[in-house]
Design a protein around this motif. Sequence first.
Motif, PDB file in Angstrom:
ATOM      1  N   MET A 203       0.826  -1.208   0.000  1.00 15.99           N
ATOM      2  CA  MET A 203       0.000   0.000   0.000  1.00 15.99           C
ATOM      3  C   MET A 203       0.863   1.262   0.000  1.00 15.99           C
ATOM      4  SD  MET A 203      -2.959  -1.114  -0.418  1.00 15.99           S
ATOM      5  CE  MET A 203      -3.832   0.428  -0.281  1.00 15.99           C
ATOM      6  N   LEU A 204       1.982   1.223   0.707  1.00 16.15           N
ATOM      7  CA  LEU A 204       2.914   2.354   0.716  1.00 16.15           C
ATOM      8  C   LEU A 204       3.458   2.603  -0.689  1.00 16.15           C
ATOM      9  CD1 LEU A 204       4.635   4.489   2.234  1.00 16.15           C
ATOM     10  CD2 LEU A 204       6.298   2.653   2.643  1.00 16.15           C
ATOM     11  N   LEU A 205       3.870   1.559  -1.347  1.00 18.82           N
ATOM     12  CA  LEU A 205       4.416   1.694  -2.701  1.00 18.82           C
ATOM     13  C   LEU A 205       3.352   2.150  -3.698  1.00 18.82           C
ATOM     14  CD1 LEU A 205       6.790  -1.401  -2.790  1.00 18.82           C
ATOM     15  CD2 LEU A 205       7.391   1.003  -2.467  1.00 18.82           C
ATOM     16  N   LEU A 206       2.144   1.628  -3.579  1.00 19.02           N
ATOM     17  CA  LEU A 206       1.061   2.058  -4.470  1.00 19.02           C
ATOM     18  C   LEU A 206       0.705   3.522  -4.208  1.00 19.02           C
ATOM     19  CD1 LEU A 206      -1.294  -1.068  -4.454  1.00 19.02           C
ATOM     20  CD2 LEU A 206       0.143  -0.250  -6.327  1.00 19.02           C
ATOM     21  N   SER A 207       0.681   3.918  -2.956  1.00 19.23           N
ATOM     22  CA  SER A 207       0.413   5.319  -2.613  1.00 19.23           C
ATOM     23  C   SER A 207       1.474   6.226  -3.204  1.00 19.23           C
ATOM     24  CB  SER A 207       0.376   5.501  -1.095  1.00 19.23           C
ATOM     25  OG  SER A 207      -0.706   4.822  -0.538  1.00 19.23           O
ATOM     26  N   PHE A 208       2.730   5.789  -3.117  1.00 19.51           N
ATOM     27  CA  PHE A 208       3.818   6.590  -3.676  1.00 19.51           C
ATOM     28  C   PHE A 208       3.690   6.733  -5.181  1.00 19.51           C
ATOM     29  CE2 PHE A 208       8.017   6.694  -5.700  1.00 19.51           C
ATOM     30  CZ  PHE A 208       8.350   7.999  -5.366  1.00 19.51           C
ATOM     31  N   VAL A 209       3.427   5.646  -5.868  1.00 25.73           N
ATOM     32  CA  VAL A 209       3.312   5.698  -7.330  1.00 25.73           C
ATOM     33  C   VAL A 209       2.161   6.615  -7.728  1.00 25.73           C
ATOM     34  CG1 VAL A 209       2.750   4.338  -9.393  1.00 25.73           C
ATOM     35  CG2 VAL A 209       4.424   3.479  -7.747  1.00 25.73           C
ATOM     36  N   TRP A 210       1.025   6.505  -7.044  1.00 21.75           N
ATOM     37  CA  TRP A 210      -0.113   7.365  -7.340  1.00 21.75           C
ATOM     38  C   TRP A 210       0.249   8.833  -7.096  1.00 21.75           C
ATOM     39  CZ3 TRP A 210      -3.335  10.822  -4.897  1.00 21.75           C
ATOM     40  CH2 TRP A 210      -4.492  11.158  -5.589  1.00 21.75           C
ATOM     41  N   ASP A 211       0.877   9.121  -5.948  1.00 18.91           N
ATOM     42  CA  ASP A 211       1.272  10.489  -5.614  1.00 18.91           C
ATOM     43  C   ASP A 211       2.330  11.004  -6.585  1.00 18.91           C
ATOM     44  OD1 ASP A 211       1.177  12.864  -4.131  1.00 18.91           O
ATOM     45  OD2 ASP A 211       2.771  12.192  -2.786  1.00 18.91           O
ATOM     46  N   LEU A 212       3.220  10.136  -7.026  1.00 17.09           N
ATOM     47  CA  LEU A 212       4.255  10.508  -7.984  1.00 17.09           C
ATOM     48  C   LEU A 212       3.628  11.030  -9.277  1.00 17.09           C
ATOM     49  CD1 LEU A 212       7.332  10.507  -8.656  1.00 17.09           C
ATOM     50  CD2 LEU A 212       6.987   8.214  -9.567  1.00 17.09           C
ATOM     51  N   PHE A 213       2.655  10.298  -9.805  1.00 14.80           N
ATOM     52  CA  PHE A 213       2.000  10.733 -11.039  1.00 14.80           C
ATOM     53  C   PHE A 213       1.187  12.007 -10.824  1.00 14.80           C
ATOM     54  CE2 PHE A 213       2.739   6.301 -12.390  1.00 14.80           C
ATOM     55  CZ  PHE A 213       3.362   6.567 -13.595  1.00 14.80           C
ATOM     56  N   ALA A 214       0.441  12.070  -9.736  1.00 17.58           N
ATOM     57  CA  ALA A 214      -0.373  13.266  -9.467  1.00 17.58           C
ATOM     58  C   ALA A 214       0.510  14.494  -9.268  1.00 17.58           C
ATOM     59  CB  ALA A 214      -1.246  13.025  -8.232  1.00 17.58           C
ATOM     60  N   SER A 215       1.571  14.355  -8.499  1.00 16.16           N
ATOM     61  CA  SER A 215       2.465  15.489  -8.232  1.00 16.16           C
ATOM     62  C   SER A 215       3.230  15.905  -9.478  1.00 16.16           C
ATOM     63  CB  SER A 215       3.453  15.129  -7.118  1.00 16.16           C
ATOM     64  OG  SER A 215       2.756  14.871  -5.926  1.00 16.16           O
ATOM     65  N   THR A 216       3.618  14.948 -10.289  1.00 14.47           N
ATOM     66  CA  THR A 216       4.313  15.269 -11.530  1.00 14.47           C
ATOM     67  C   THR A 216       3.415  16.101 -12.438  1.00 14.47           C
ATOM     68  OG1 THR A 216       5.664  13.268 -11.396  1.00 14.47           O
ATOM     69  CG2 THR A 216       5.466  14.291 -13.566  1.00 14.47           C
ATOM     70  N   GLY A 217       2.148  15.751 -12.515  1.00 18.39           N
ATOM     71  CA  GLY A 217       1.206  16.529 -13.309  1.00 18.39           C
ATOM     72  C   GLY A 217       1.042  17.944 -12.777  1.00 18.39           C
ATOM     73  N   THR A 218       0.986  18.067 -11.462  1.00 18.39           N
ATOM     74  CA  THR A 218       0.851  19.391 -10.851  1.00 18.39           C
ATOM     75  C   THR A 218       2.075  20.253 -11.123  1.00 18.39           C
ATOM     76  OG1 THR A 218      -0.574  18.494  -9.111  1.00 18.39           O
ATOM     77  CG2 THR A 218       0.491  20.610  -8.667  1.00 18.39           C
ATOM     78  N   VAL A 219       3.257  19.680 -10.950  1.00 16.81           N
ATOM     79  CA  VAL A 219       4.489  20.428 -11.193  1.00 16.81           C
ATOM     80  C   VAL A 219       4.610  20.785 -12.676  1.00 16.81           C
ATOM     81  CG1 VAL A 219       7.018  20.318 -11.145  1.00 16.81           C
ATOM     82  CG2 VAL A 219       5.696  19.552  -9.163  1.00 16.81           C
ATOM     83  N   ALA A 220       4.256  19.877 -13.551  1.00 12.38           N
ATOM     84  CA  ALA A 220       4.301  20.164 -14.995  1.00 12.38           C
ATOM     85  C   ALA A 220       3.363  21.315 -15.336  1.00 12.38           C
ATOM     86  CB  ALA A 220       3.928  18.920 -15.795  1.00 12.38           C
ATOM     87  N   ARG A 221       2.171  21.323 -14.749  1.00 14.52           N
ATOM     88  CA  ARG A 221       1.221  22.413 -14.994  1.00 14.52           C
ATOM     89  C   ARG A 221       1.805  23.748 -14.528  1.00 14.52           C
ATOM     90  NH1 ARG A 221      -1.781  24.743 -11.590  1.00 14.52           N
ATOM     91  NH2 ARG A 221      -1.742  23.065 -10.054  1.00 14.52           N
ATOM     92  N   ILE A 222       2.478  23.741 -13.377  1.00 13.37           N
ATOM     93  CA  ILE A 222       3.093  24.967 -12.856  1.00 13.37           C
ATOM     94  C   ILE A 222       4.200  25.447 -13.791  1.00 13.37           C
ATOM     95  CG2 ILE A 222       4.551  25.875 -11.000  1.00 13.37           C
ATOM     96  CD1 ILE A 222       2.903  24.072  -9.082  1.00 13.37           C
ATOM     97  N   VAL A 223       5.050  24.530 -14.216  1.00 13.13           N
ATOM     98  CA  VAL A 223       6.195  24.888 -15.062  1.00 13.13           C
ATOM     99  C   VAL A 223       5.740  25.376 -16.434  1.00 13.13           C
ATOM    100  CG1 VAL A 223       8.210  23.929 -16.252  1.00 13.13           C
ATOM    101  CG2 VAL A 223       7.804  23.365 -13.865  1.00 13.13           C
ATOM    102  N   LEU A 224       4.726  24.769 -16.980  1.00 13.36           N
ATOM    103  CA  LEU A 224       4.265  25.122 -18.320  1.00 13.36           C
ATOM    104  C   LEU A 224       3.287  26.289 -18.341  1.00 13.36           C
ATOM    105  CD1 LEU A 224       3.811  21.525 -19.754  1.00 13.36           C
ATOM    106  CD2 LEU A 224       5.708  23.115 -20.151  1.00 13.36           C
ATOM    107  N   SER A 225       2.882  26.747 -17.181  1.00 16.34           N
ATOM    108  CA  SER A 225       1.938  27.861 -17.099  1.00 16.34           C
ATOM    109  C   SER A 225       2.607  29.159 -17.544  1.00 16.34           C
ATOM    110  CB  SER A 225       1.444  28.013 -15.665  1.00 16.34           C
ATOM    111  OG  SER A 225       0.620  29.144 -15.540  1.00 16.34           O
ATOM    112  N   PRO A 226       1.896  29.985 -18.306  1.00 17.98           N
ATOM    113  CA  PRO A 226       2.496  31.250 -18.739  1.00 17.98           C
ATOM    114  C   PRO A 226       2.748  32.209 -17.569  1.00 17.98           C
ATOM    115  CG  PRO A 226       0.229  31.068 -19.513  1.00 17.98           C
ATOM    116  CD  PRO A 226       0.579  29.768 -18.853  1.00 17.98           C
ATOM    117  N   ARG A 227       1.930  32.104 -16.525  1.00 18.84           N
ATOM    118  CA  ARG A 227       2.151  32.927 -15.336  1.00 18.84           C
ATOM    119  C   ARG A 227       2.366  31.993 -14.153  1.00 18.84           C
ATOM    120  NH1 ARG A 227      -2.524  36.991 -14.353  1.00 18.84           N
ATOM    121  NH2 ARG A 227      -3.645  35.047 -14.414  1.00 18.84           N
TER     122      ARG A 227
END
Length: 111
Positions: free
Chosen positions: A12-36
């Motif tokens: 469950m720890l590993l599955l939680s990490f993988v899920w959080d990894l994908f969700a957080s990566t998407g959030t960071v990508a959105r921040i980086v690619l945002s014009p502002r």
Amino acid sequence: MRLFAKARALLMLLLSFVWDLFASTGTVARIVLSPRIGVRPAILVMPTKLQKPWAVAMLAYFTSLTPGSTCLHVSEDRQTLHLHILDLHDADATIAKFRRLYERRIAELEA
């Protein structure tokens, strides 16, 4: 039975990490690619109830491996983590997320 509970907690720890990894990566990508960039970086102090050094280290590692957060410091008594959060909206919700995804499962392994 105890071995099964620990194996389940680890899975469950590993599955939680993988899920959080994908969700957080998407959030960071959105921040980086945002014009502002409208981020609210912050240092967050997170108390922990974990006791064993390896358990506190695992919590620090998992928070650091998640995009958008990193563990800056663990207190001498290993009861507090200082985390840098790239975009902090709600400190209590962020702490609750790390407790739900990581600390709870690590505590099951520690028991």
